[in-house]
Design a protein around this motif. Sequence first.
Motif, PDB file in Angstrom:
ATOM      1  N   TYR A 101       0.828  -1.202   0.000  1.00  0.00           N
ATOM      2  CA  TYR A 101       0.000   0.000   0.000  1.00  0.00           C
ATOM      3  C   TYR A 101       0.866   1.257   0.000  1.00  0.00           C
ATOM      4  O   TYR A 101       0.631   2.187  -0.775  1.00  0.00           O
ATOM      5  CB  TYR A 101      -0.930  -0.008   1.202  1.00  0.00           C
ATOM      6  N   LEU A 137      -5.718  -0.848   7.658  1.00  0.00           N
ATOM      7  CA  LEU A 137      -5.981  -1.186   6.254  1.00  0.00           C
ATOM      8  C   LEU A 137      -7.012  -2.306   6.138  1.00  0.00           C
ATOM      9  O   LEU A 137      -7.850  -2.283   5.230  1.00  0.00           O
ATOM     10  CB  LEU A 137      -4.691  -1.588   5.546  1.00  0.00           C
ATOM     11  N   ASP A 138      -6.961  -3.289   7.040  1.00  0.00           N
ATOM     12  CA  ASP A 138      -7.963  -4.364   7.011  1.00  0.00           C
ATOM     13  C   ASP A 138      -9.356  -3.830   7.297  1.00  0.00           C
ATOM     14  O   ASP A 138     -10.322  -4.207   6.631  1.00  0.00           O
ATOM     15  CB  ASP A 138      -7.615  -5.463   8.009  1.00  0.00           C
ATOM     16  N   ARG A 185     -10.346  -0.788   6.800  1.00  0.00           N
ATOM     17  CA  ARG A 185     -10.708   0.047   5.650  1.00  0.00           C
ATOM     18  C   ARG A 185     -11.223  -0.810   4.488  1.00  0.00           C
ATOM     19  O   ARG A 185     -12.240  -0.482   3.866  1.00  0.00           O
ATOM     20  CB  ARG A 185      -9.484   0.844   5.229  1.00  0.00           C
ATOM     21  N   ASN A 186     -10.529  -1.907   4.197  1.00  0.00           N
ATOM     22  CA  ASN A 186     -10.972  -2.799   3.125  1.00  0.00           C
ATOM     23  C   ASN A 186     -12.301  -3.459   3.466  1.00  0.00           C
ATOM     24  O   ASN A 186     -13.150  -3.649   2.595  1.00  0.00           O
ATOM     25  CB  ASN A 186      -9.915  -3.864   2.845  1.00  0.00           C
ATOM     26  N   TYR A 187     -12.505  -3.804   4.726  1.00  0.00           N
ATOM     27  CA  TYR A 187     -13.760  -4.407   5.162  1.00  0.00           C
ATOM     28  C   TYR A 187     -14.919  -3.432   4.965  1.00  0.00           C
ATOM     29  O   TYR A 187     -15.984  -3.801   4.466  1.00  0.00           O
ATOM     30  CB  TYR A 187     -13.647  -4.824   6.627  1.00  0.00           C
ATOM     31  N   LYS A 210     -15.027  -0.923   2.857  1.00  0.00           N
ATOM     32  CA  LYS A 210     -15.246  -0.756   1.422  1.00  0.00           C
ATOM     33  C   LYS A 210     -16.062  -1.906   0.847  1.00  0.00           C
ATOM     34  O   LYS A 210     -16.943  -1.693   0.021  1.00  0.00           O
ATOM     35  CB  LYS A 210     -13.910  -0.668   0.681  1.00  0.00           C
ATOM     36  N   ARG A 211     -15.773  -3.139   1.280  1.00  0.00           N
ATOM     37  CA  ARG A 211     -16.527  -4.290   0.782  1.00  0.00           C
ATOM     38  C   ARG A 211     -17.986  -4.204   1.194  1.00  0.00           C
ATOM     39  O   ARG A 211     -18.883  -4.497   0.412  1.00  0.00           O
ATOM     40  CB  ARG A 211     -15.927  -5.592   1.297  1.00  0.00           C
TER      41      ARG A 211
END
Length: 73
Positions: free
Chosen positions: A19, A57-58, A60-62, A64-65
């Motif tokens: 990232y 980051l995890d 944030r990705n969660y 977003k999903r």
Amino acid sequence: MLQRIITFFERYSFGVCTYLGERFNISISKIRLFFIYSSFLAVGFPLIFYFFAGIVLDIRNYVKRIHTRVTDF
């Protein structure tokens, strides 16, 4: 054997170096070396930053999903 270890860490790591490398247009290997060398000099503080950034980051990705799932309907 060494390639299997490298593949394991690249697959199951948090992706913080990737990232940061993409974000700032820096080589990923240079960022990894920075974390390794600075961990020896700063007695592990960069590792704490790395794990904290990985958790952020995890999350944030969660988010977003979930957001894309909700907007797909």
